[in-house]
Design a protein around this motif. Structure first.
Motif, mmCIF file in Angstrom:
data_model
loop_
_atom_site.group_PDB
_atom_site.id
_atom_site.type_symbol
_atom_site.label_atom_id
_atom_site.label_comp_id
_atom_site.label_asym_id
_atom_site.label_seq_id
_atom_site.Cartn_x
_atom_site.Cartn_y
_atom_site.Cartn_z
ATOM 1 N N SER A 23 71.205 38.431 -44.847
ATOM 2 C CA SER A 23 72.223 37.444 -44.532
ATOM 3 C C SER A 23 73.000 37.121 -45.799
ATOM 4 O O SER A 23 72.410 36.789 -46.824
ATOM 5 C CB SER A 23 71.557 36.184 -43.987
ATOM 6 O OG SER A 23 72.514 35.162 -43.875
ATOM 7 N N THR A 59 75.624 34.799 -45.895
ATOM 8 C CA THR A 59 76.418 33.638 -45.490
ATOM 9 C C THR A 59 77.168 33.017 -46.663
ATOM 10 O O THR A 59 78.339 32.674 -46.539
ATOM 11 C CB THR A 59 75.499 32.575 -44.869
ATOM 12 O OG1 THR A 59 74.727 33.187 -43.846
ATOM 13 C CG2 THR A 59 76.280 31.409 -44.310
ATOM 14 N N SER A 94 80.403 35.135 -48.029
ATOM 15 C CA SER A 94 81.355 35.671 -47.057
ATOM 16 C C SER A 94 82.806 35.680 -47.539
ATOM 17 O O SER A 94 83.600 36.465 -47.042
ATOM 18 C CB SER A 94 81.253 34.910 -45.730
ATOM 19 O OG SER A 94 81.602 33.557 -45.923
ATOM 20 N N HIS A 150 76.420 24.013 -46.323
ATOM 21 C CA HIS A 150 77.015 24.556 -47.546
ATOM 22 C C HIS A 150 77.285 23.478 -48.585
ATOM 23 O O HIS A 150 78.160 23.620 -49.414
ATOM 24 C CB HIS A 150 78.287 25.354 -47.243
ATOM 25 C CG HIS A 150 78.053 26.449 -46.264
ATOM 26 N ND1 HIS A 150 77.349 27.574 -46.582
ATOM 27 C CD2 HIS A 150 78.391 26.574 -44.970
ATOM 28 C CE1 HIS A 150 77.271 28.357 -45.522
ATOM 29 N NE2 HIS A 150 77.894 27.768 -44.533
ATOM 30 N N THR A 175 71.515 32.948 -51.481
ATOM 31 C CA THR A 175 71.297 34.102 -50.601
ATOM 32 C C THR A 175 69.859 34.591 -50.720
ATOM 33 O O THR A 175 69.180 34.825 -49.712
ATOM 34 C CB THR A 175 72.284 35.239 -50.955
ATOM 35 O OG1 THR A 175 73.618 34.745 -50.775
ATOM 36 C CG2 THR A 175 72.062 36.462 -50.095
#
Length: 173
Positions: free
Chosen positions: A4, A6, A9, A80, A159
């Motif tokens: 992942s 995220t 990105s 986030h 991450t």
């Protein structure tokens, strides 16, 4: 392993691919630990406040004072958020009092100082610039010239943390 990414990105695909390769090879944590071998010892709210005040007094003397600087275990990385700044206005004795608070996720208690520094700089910049605009990032770079690189590395750290559950482990005796 389906990794992942995220937190990465918004970065170019070639960087995401490099991180994914290290993650899939179970080497991302090693890369981070080699790049940042030492963990800071700013591990309580008083030490964090002192740390933030040194930076504030060096770069932002004329901004409003901070009423609170704390580690916060309620900040959810899912949203986030790595830290939070808040500006609270309260009526106190017929006067309007304002308070600026800076909160840093407890995740950054056991990380390299560069990561903590980036989060504190980011939140302090919000005292002057509320939005993530050009002026905001210029201020961040003024306080921390490597701001963008360290922000990227923090995202790599998140991450690895999300995918493995650990990165920086305090050595046991």
């Amino acid at each position: 392993m389906a990794s992942s990414l995220t937190y990465l990105s918004h970065y170019p695909q070639h960087l995401q691919d490099q991180v994914a390769q290290l993650l899939d090879a179970n080497k991302l944590g090693d890369w981070l630990r080699a790049r940042y071998p030492h963990i800071h010892n700013i591990n309580n709210d008083k030490a964090l406040r002192d740390y933030a005040m040194v930076i504030k007094n060096q770069y932002m003397k004329k901004t409003q004072p901070l009423s609170k600087v704390v580690y916060d275990n309620k900040i959810h990385i899912v949203n986030h958020a790595l830290g939070l700044h808040s500006y609270v206005s309260r009526v106190q004795g017929g006067k309007l009092k304002s308070k600026n608070e800076l909160r840093v996720s407890e995740l950054f208690k056991a990380t390299p100082e560069a990561f903590l520094n980036m989060i504190v700089v980011h939140e302090l910049a919000h005292l002057k610039e509320k939005e993530h605009n050009k002026a905001f990032y210029q201020l961040c770079r003024h306080m921390l010239p490597d701001y963008h690189q360290i922000e990227f590395d923090v995202r790599v750290y998140l991450t690895e943390l999300e995918n493995t559950g650990h990165v920086f482990v305090t050595p046991t005796a």
